[in-house]
Design an enzyme around this catalytic site. Structure first.
Site, mmCIF file in Angstrom:
data_model
loop_
_atom_site.group_PDB
_atom_site.id
_atom_site.type_symbol
_atom_site.label_atom_id
_atom_site.label_comp_id
_atom_site.label_asym_id
_atom_site.label_seq_id
_atom_site.Cartn_x
_atom_site.Cartn_y
_atom_site.Cartn_z
ATOM 1 N N CYS A 57 0.816 -1.219 0.000
ATOM 2 C CA CYS A 57 0.000 0.000 0.000
ATOM 3 C C CYS A 57 0.849 1.269 0.000
ATOM 4 O O CYS A 57 0.467 2.287 -0.584
ATOM 5 C CB CYS A 57 -0.908 0.046 1.229
ATOM 6 S SG CYS A 57 -1.537 -1.534 1.791
ATOM 7 N N ASP A 89 -3.662 -2.987 7.457
ATOM 8 C CA ASP A 89 -4.670 -3.917 7.957
ATOM 9 C C ASP A 89 -4.504 -5.329 7.432
ATOM 10 O O ASP A 89 -4.762 -6.302 8.141
ATOM 11 C CB ASP A 89 -6.067 -3.406 7.588
ATOM 12 C CG ASP A 89 -6.448 -2.152 8.372
ATOM 13 O OD1 ASP A 89 -5.580 -1.643 9.105
ATOM 14 O OD2 ASP A 89 -7.581 -1.684 8.249
ATOM 15 N N CYS A 130 -2.693 3.183 2.768
ATOM 16 C CA CYS A 130 -3.633 2.185 3.266
ATOM 17 C C CYS A 130 -4.621 2.773 4.267
ATOM 18 O O CYS A 130 -4.506 3.914 4.684
ATOM 19 C CB CYS A 130 -2.916 0.966 3.833
ATOM 20 S SG CYS A 130 -1.858 1.303 5.226
ATOM 21 N N ASP A 131 -5.553 1.939 4.672
ATOM 22 C CA ASP A 131 -6.841 2.335 5.235
ATOM 23 C C ASP A 131 -6.840 3.539 6.172
ATOM 24 O O ASP A 131 -7.500 4.536 5.911
ATOM 25 C CB ASP A 131 -7.445 1.143 5.979
ATOM 26 C CG ASP A 131 -7.779 0.000 5.046
ATOM 27 O OD1 ASP A 131 -7.508 0.119 3.841
ATOM 28 O OD2 ASP A 131 -8.307 -1.024 5.515
ATOM 29 N N LYS A 132 -6.144 3.449 7.321
ATOM 30 C CA LYS A 132 -6.260 4.507 8.326
ATOM 31 C C LYS A 132 -5.402 5.713 8.006
ATOM 32 O O LYS A 132 -5.594 6.797 8.570
ATOM 33 C CB LYS A 132 -5.890 3.964 9.718
ATOM 34 C CG LYS A 132 -6.645 2.704 10.110
ATOM 35 C CD LYS A 132 -8.143 2.831 9.918
ATOM 36 C CE LYS A 132 -8.859 1.506 10.089
ATOM 37 N NZ LYS A 132 -8.518 0.477 9.082
ATOM 38 N N CYS A 202 -5.394 -2.157 -1.560
ATOM 39 C CA CYS A 202 -6.348 -3.172 -2.021
ATOM 40 C C CYS A 202 -7.259 -2.620 -3.110
ATOM 41 O O CYS A 202 -7.774 -1.495 -3.006
ATOM 42 C CB CYS A 202 -7.185 -3.674 -0.850
ATOM 43 S SG CYS A 202 -6.215 -4.469 0.439
ATOM 44 N N GLU A 452 -10.907 -4.879 13.157
ATOM 45 C CA GLU A 452 -11.687 -5.387 12.032
ATOM 46 C C GLU A 452 -11.704 -6.908 12.095
ATOM 47 O O GLU A 452 -10.773 -7.531 12.618
ATOM 48 C CB GLU A 452 -11.091 -4.938 10.700
ATOM 49 C CG GLU A 452 -11.256 -3.459 10.436
ATOM 50 C CD GLU A 452 -10.718 -3.057 9.077
ATOM 51 O OE1 GLU A 452 -10.108 -3.906 8.391
ATOM 52 O OE2 GLU A 452 -10.902 -1.891 8.698
ATOM 53 N N SER A 478 -13.879 -5.043 7.866
ATOM 54 C CA SER A 478 -13.118 -4.532 6.744
ATOM 55 C C SER A 478 -14.060 -4.118 5.625
ATOM 56 O O SER A 478 -15.163 -4.648 5.490
ATOM 57 C CB SER A 478 -12.167 -5.620 6.238
ATOM 58 O OG SER A 478 -11.671 -5.301 4.969
#
Length: 575
Positions: A57, A89, A130-132, A202, A452, A478
């Site tokens: 990521c 994650d 990535c996510d956060k 992702c 998650e 997720s």
């Protein structure tokens, strides 16, 4: 080439570290790093990334940052690169490491704030993978309120397995198939080797791509910048333009709180809903709003979700990934469909210096592409993510309904005190069709960190039980999760919420169509159980996880850890 403005530093934060005889020691540090007196006289622009070698990521962000810096310099600024942490994650998932994930959002925002404050930077460009890291950097931008531009690092290319495109979601679900003998060791190994073939986050409409779409919809990122995949050098165009754009924002004094308004938050929520985005959008949008002093909680997000048609055929509920959307027209294609349908506030200002409506003037909705439908022909008339409320969730809960065959589920509770207990039962097949699996003590405070549960949900789905059971938790799911999975249940178990009072066999009634999540227990019984209830003793009485648990609020308000912009007396940008 971008226009170059000569800036008066007398009103910029960097005057405190670069201007006047008493700042000679400070300037000597900059000379030590090769800056000239002309460089020091220009505005200082922080270029922050979450680059690291933890996961694909973030691995391309360092190179992209160099191009951003070139754009800043071309437009008359002096870029100062720094990095902050990220927790990925996909690697933290399924074990205690996931407790670090949501907490990292706060560390990213806090560390970015401290770096900018400590060195008196005038503006900010943030790159996240990535996510956060995406909401974390956007939160920092709004908190600091210096002119700022966000840029997503880009998504991963899809993998190929037995003639089909695959993502990491397929690997998680393959674990469930493997557990019940539907997949061999050899096939699982082959899939894991090819599922993630490049740098990037992702590929489906999971949390990273959801929040990348948010960055454009809310106005903090340049149009189209979220779409191009990470490994493609075409991303350089957006990187350089982001560096130039931040200097234009500085020249016109357009700040994040001019951009992030209630209207722009509603725009962002609509894009999440219509694209079948991650339930985590209902956690991160309130947190971004909180930094601006705007009360935009889970229920406000859920209201927008319910009013918004589901129009984008993206994984995990649909067929396509971010690369496909980029080729069809990117996030502006989605926004064009919403705007044409009267569902966007077109008057919101963006980092282009123009409004949403002005940005979309040159966008034509391509009727030949198959990914995004017009609002007049949706997959469903309401969003792919909806809010629930009831006796089991007085503060609300979230569920992704995109792709669900039924919106109702009723059955007896099967209670687990943590994710590991639930995963062990699922892998051993020790659960029954018709049950509602309850995972508690995983909320923001009780986890701590609101893990998650993709490992559990994917295992259930891989075993072919995705429509046979429901799952609820005070933790999170997720963006890749599918099936009847409800997260963000509040109040959480750790503070005596109803989810913490459940016993095996209690009947849970879910109706996503009506937005209900109830337990068939009377108020007197719940009160009696509450009197006998004791909180679970924390396994983390020291360290960062302990500190987080002392300050974090409810998921309903975004799981934030400080009072926010509403009580602020003076923003950093006004020093």
């Amino acid at each position: 080439m971008a226009s170059v403005t000569v800036f008066d530093k007398s009103r910029l934060p960097s005057r405190y570290s670069t201007v006047g005889p008493d700042r000679a020691p400070h300037r000597s540090y900059y000379y030590a790093m090769g800056l000239s007196s002309e460089d020091i006289a220009r505005p200082f622009v922080g270029v922050v990334t979450t680059w690291n070698e933890a996961a694909p990521c973030n691995i391309a962000l360092g190179r992209q940052a160099q191009v951003v810096k070139h754009g800043v310099a071309r437009a008359g600024g002096t870029p100062r690169e720094f990095t902050t942490i990220t927790v990925t994650d996909g690697i933290a998932m399924g074990h205690q490491g996931m407790k670090s994930s949501l907490i990292s959002r706060e560390i990213i925002a806090d560390s970015t704030e401290l770096t900018v404050r400590g060195h008196a930077y005038d503006a900010l460009v943030g790159l996240a993978g990535c996510d956060k890291s995406l909401p974390g950097l956007m939160m920092a931008m709004v908190r600091l309120n210096v002119p700022a531009v966000f840029m997503y690092g880009g998504s991963i290319l899809p993998g190929r397995y037995k003639g089909k495109d695959v993502t990491v979601q397929d690997v998680f679900e393959a674990v469930g198939r493997h557990a019940v003998g539907d997949m061999s060791d050899e096939d699982l190994e082959e899939l894991e080797r090819v599922a993630c073939p490049s740098a990037g986050a992702c590929g489906g409409q999971f949390t990273a791509n959801t929040m990348a779409c948010v960055s454009e919809a809310i106005g903090l990122a340049l149009p189209y910048s979220a779409g191009t995949p990470a490994p493609l050098e075409a991303r350089d165009k957006w990187a350089e333009q982001s560096g130039e754009a931040v200097m234009e924002l500085l020249r016109h004094n357009i700040r994040p709180r001019d951009i992030v308004t209630r209207k722009s938050l509603e725009n962002a929520a609509r894009v999440v809903a219509c694209s079948g985005g991650s339930t985590n959008g209902a956690l991160h949008l309130p947190a971004i709003a909180h930094e601006a002093g705007i009360d935009f909680d889970l229920h406000e997000v859920a209201r927008i979700f319910r009013e918004t048609p589901y129009i984008a055929d993206l994984k995990p509920a649909g067929q396509y990934v971010m690369k496909d959307l980029a080729e069809a027209g990117g996030v502006p294609l989605i926004m064009k469909a919403l705007h044409d349908g009267g569902l966007l506030h077109g008057d919101c200002i963006t980092v282009t210096g123009k409004t949403i409506a002005e940005n979309l003037e040159g966008v034509k909705f391509d009727t030949e592409q198959k990914i995004v439908r017009p609002v007049s022909n949706p997959f469903t008339s309401w969003g792919g993510v909806v809010g629930l409320r009831g006796t089991l969730a007085p503060e609300g809960a979230m569920v992704k309904v995109a792709g669900l065959a039924s919106l109702k589920f009723k059955g007896p509770a099967r209670v687990f005190e943590c994710e590991e207990d639930a995963m062990a039962a699922v892998q051993a097949g020790k659960y029954k069709d018709g049950e509602v699996l309850v995972i508690r003590n995983e909320g923001p405070k009780g986890g701590p960190g609101m893990r998650e549960m993709l490992g559990v949900t994917s295992a259930i789905y891989g075993q072919g039980k995705g429509d046979k059971v429901a799952l609820i938790t005070d933790g999170r799911f997720s963006g890749a999760t599918r099936g009847f999975c409800i997260g963000h249940v509040g109040p959480e178990s750790a503070v005596g919420g109803p989810i913490g009072l459940l016993k095996d066999g209690d009947i849970i009634d879910i109706d996503a169509g009506e937005g209900r999540l109830d337990v068939e227990l009377g108020a007197e019984e719940l009160q009696a159980r509450l009197k006998a209830w004791k909180p679970k003793e924390t396994e983390y009485p020291s360290g960062t996880l302990w500190k987080y648990a002392q300050t974090v609020g409810s998921a309903e308000k975004g799981a934030v850890t400080h009072p926010g912009g509403a009580v602020e007396k003076k923003s950093y940008a006004d020093i």
